[in-house]
Design a protein around this motif. Structure first.
Motif, short mmCIF file in Angstrom:
data_model
loop_
_atom_site.label_atom_id
_atom_site.label_comp_id
_atom_site.label_asym_id
_atom_site.label_seq_id
_atom_site.Cartn_x
_atom_site.Cartn_y
_atom_site.Cartn_z
N VAL A 153 36.91 55.19 39.75
CA VAL A 153 37.27 53.78 39.59
C VAL A 153 36.64 52.97 40.72
O VAL A 153 37.04 53.10 41.89
N ALA A 154 35.64 52.15 40.40
CA ALA A 154 35.12 51.18 41.36
C ALA A 154 36.05 49.97 41.37
O ALA A 154 36.51 49.53 40.31
N PHE A 155 36.34 49.41 42.54
CA PHE A 155 37.32 48.32 42.61
C PHE A 155 37.07 47.44 43.83
O PHE A 155 36.37 47.81 44.77
N ILE A 156 37.66 46.24 43.76
CA ILE A 156 37.71 45.34 44.92
C ILE A 156 39.14 45.32 45.42
O ILE A 156 40.07 45.03 44.65
N ASN A 157 39.35 45.63 46.69
CA ASN A 157 40.68 45.56 47.29
C ASN A 157 40.97 44.11 47.69
O ASN A 157 40.10 43.40 48.17
N GLU A 158 42.22 43.66 47.48
CA GLU A 158 42.62 42.28 47.80
C GLU A 158 41.67 41.28 47.15
O GLU A 158 41.21 40.33 47.80
N ALA A 159 41.42 41.44 45.87
CA ALA A 159 40.44 40.60 45.19
C ALA A 159 40.84 39.13 45.19
O ALA A 159 39.97 38.25 45.20
N GLY A 160 42.13 38.82 45.18
CA GLY A 160 42.56 37.44 45.16
C GLY A 160 42.27 36.69 46.44
O GLY A 160 42.04 35.48 46.44
N LEU A 161 42.29 37.41 47.57
CA LEU A 161 42.10 36.78 48.88
C LEU A 161 40.75 37.13 49.51
O LEU A 161 40.39 36.57 50.54
N GLY A 162 40.03 38.05 48.89
CA GLY A 162 38.76 38.51 49.45
C GLY A 162 38.96 39.79 50.22
O GLY A 162 39.76 39.85 51.17
N GLY A 163 38.27 40.86 49.80
CA GLY A 163 38.48 42.14 50.45
C GLY A 163 37.27 43.05 50.37
O GLY A 163 36.14 42.58 50.19
N ALA A 164 37.51 44.34 50.47
CA ALA A 164 36.45 45.34 50.55
C ALA A 164 36.16 45.93 49.18
O ALA A 164 36.98 45.88 48.26
N LEU A 165 34.96 46.53 49.06
CA LEU A 165 34.52 47.19 47.84
C LEU A 165 34.65 48.69 48.03
O LEU A 165 34.22 49.24 49.05
N GLY A 166 35.29 49.37 47.06
CA GLY A 166 35.49 50.80 47.20
C GLY A 166 35.46 51.53 45.87
O GLY A 166 35.36 50.93 44.80
N VAL A 167 35.56 52.85 45.96
CA VAL A 167 35.62 53.73 44.79
C VAL A 167 36.77 54.71 44.97
O VAL A 167 36.87 55.36 46.02
N MET A 168 37.65 54.81 43.98
CA MET A 168 38.65 55.87 43.94
C MET A 168 38.03 57.06 43.23
O MET A 168 37.62 56.97 42.08
#
Length: 407
Positions: free
Chosen positions: A66-81
């Motif tokens: 799962v590729a995802f953006i953490n804290e997408a509403g406020l701006g965050g990091a890009l990661g993969v689970m």
């Protein structure tokens, strides 16, 4: 920890097959009984605003990641689970900040083989956060994986809510499509090379806001775009040609009011196997709207027929289409974002699968009562059946995988 989910599919009645210009006659069918089992696997207990997610086997181990953006509403990091058959999924962080020093934010991300090397890459939208009052310009990058090398695509002057990667001109390279949250436009970036992109088209789309997908809607061999009850017809791959924007149904883009107006989910799928994608639409924020699909009858006249899957589903922030029971017919996975269903009894609208029946009817099936937000379906472990990835609401912290036990 695993937990069994059982549901018995017992449903009677009929759905309305309603044309935009005609009324279709319905047929009664006998109640149908099925039993399907899901195993629950917890991916994360600390999912923080994981609105933007995409599925792919990124490390080649046969399991979906799962590729995802953490804290997408406020701006965050890009990661993969990284996918696991146990509840010990680990995060592989791609980037804390984009190359321009900004955070990542979007209502959506995509994955795909952007550079044609046979490996899956990750689209990375840079923005200061949808929920902030900071400037809403958006810069798009893509990252190779596992190298985590960034590449620049282009910029927009508005926050982009939904994105898709699709080869629009059949040159073998995926292009990028997006729709603005408040700017009332659809934008297309054409890939010239993996490190050279250009803004090929900016389409004015009144009241466009949220909800987009792509598919060959008219069956001419070129991918079209649909968003907010519009469709943009591909001019035979001519990226600089006239992308004619037409309304499918104005009910999805004639709303007013606050940010929840014209908020939709779209999904393109060829339901009747005629080589043309039908367009499925739900309202992702408000009540009073159906889950429906539209079939193009005449592209020249822009004539459509509307078919209702569910008469009403409030805050239907998940809309996925796939053959969930492997019977050869495409089913609809949907359900309520419980935190948006204000003053509505959501007990009748949890996580639902609408099974397609050969008669053309739909059979309602409750998976469980925990609702769903921005859910996805995919064959997690490669066993030939589709599983369900979900958050229960937009502020949920638990990200869960429901593993289909058909096979």
């Amino acid at each position: 920890m695993k937990q069994k989910y059982f549901f018995l599919c017992l449903f009677f009645g009929l759905i309305t097959a309603e044309s935009c210009r005609n009324k279709k006659e319905n047929k009664q069918i006998e109640p149908v009984s099925r039993e399907i089992t899901f195993d629950s696997l917890m991916i994360s207990n600390e999912a923080n605003q994981w609105f933007a997610r995409a599925l792919s086997d990124l490390n080649g181990d046969g399991l979906l990641d799962v590729a995802f953006i953490n804290e997408a509403g406020l701006g965050g990091a890009l990661g993969v689970m990284i996918g696991s058959l146990q509840d010990n999924w680990e995060i592989d962080w791609i980037a804390e900040l984009a190359p321009n020093g900004g955070t990542f934010s979007c209502g959506d991300i995509e994955v795909g083989d952007i550079d044609g090397d046979g490996k899956t890459d990750i689209l990375a939208p840079q923005n200061n956060g949808e929920w902030t009052d900071k400037p809403k310009e958006q810069t798009f990058y893509w990252y190779s994986y596992p190298e985590k090398k960034p590449h620049y695509i282009g910029k927009t002057d508005q926050y982009i809510k939904d994105v898709d990667l699709a080869d629009l001109n059949n040159d073998g390279r995926p292009d990028l499509v997006g729709i603005s949250f408040d700017g009332s436009y659809m934008i297309i970036f054409e890939q010239i090379t993996p490190d050279k992109w250009r803004t090929a088209r900016l389409l004015e789309a009144p009241n466009i806001h949220e909800g987009m997908d792509v598919g060959d809607i008219d069956g001419d061999g070129f991918i079209d775009i649909t968003a907010n009850g519009y469709w943009a017809r591909n001019p035979n791959g001519n990226m600089d040609g006239a992308w004619k924007l037409q309304s499918i149904d104005s009910v999805w883009h004639n709303q007013s009011g606050d940010w929840s107006r014209n908020a939709t989910k779209h999904f393109c799928a060829d339901l009747d196997k005629d080589g043309r994608s039908e367009v499925f639409i739900s309202h992702s924020e408000r009540a009073g709207y159906p889950v429906a699909y539209y079939k193009l009858i005449d592209a020249g006249e822009n004539l459509w027929e509307k078919y209702v899957v569910l008469n009403e589903l409030p805050a239907a922030h998940t809309l996925q289409v796939g053959d969930m029971n492997n019977d050869g017919y495409l089913d609809v996975v949907t359900g309520v974002n419980r935190n948006r269903a204000v003053n509505i009894d959501v007990s009748a609208w949890p996580l639902i699968i609408m099974f397609a029946h050969e008669s053309g009817q739909w059979i309602k099936n409750v998976v469980d009562m925990n609702s769903i937000y921005n859910g996805h379906i995919g064959d997690f472990e490669g066993d030939g059946d589709l599983d369900i990835f979900r958050l229960t609401s937009h502020n949920a912290s638990k990200y869960e995988l429901l593993i289909n036990q058909l096979n």
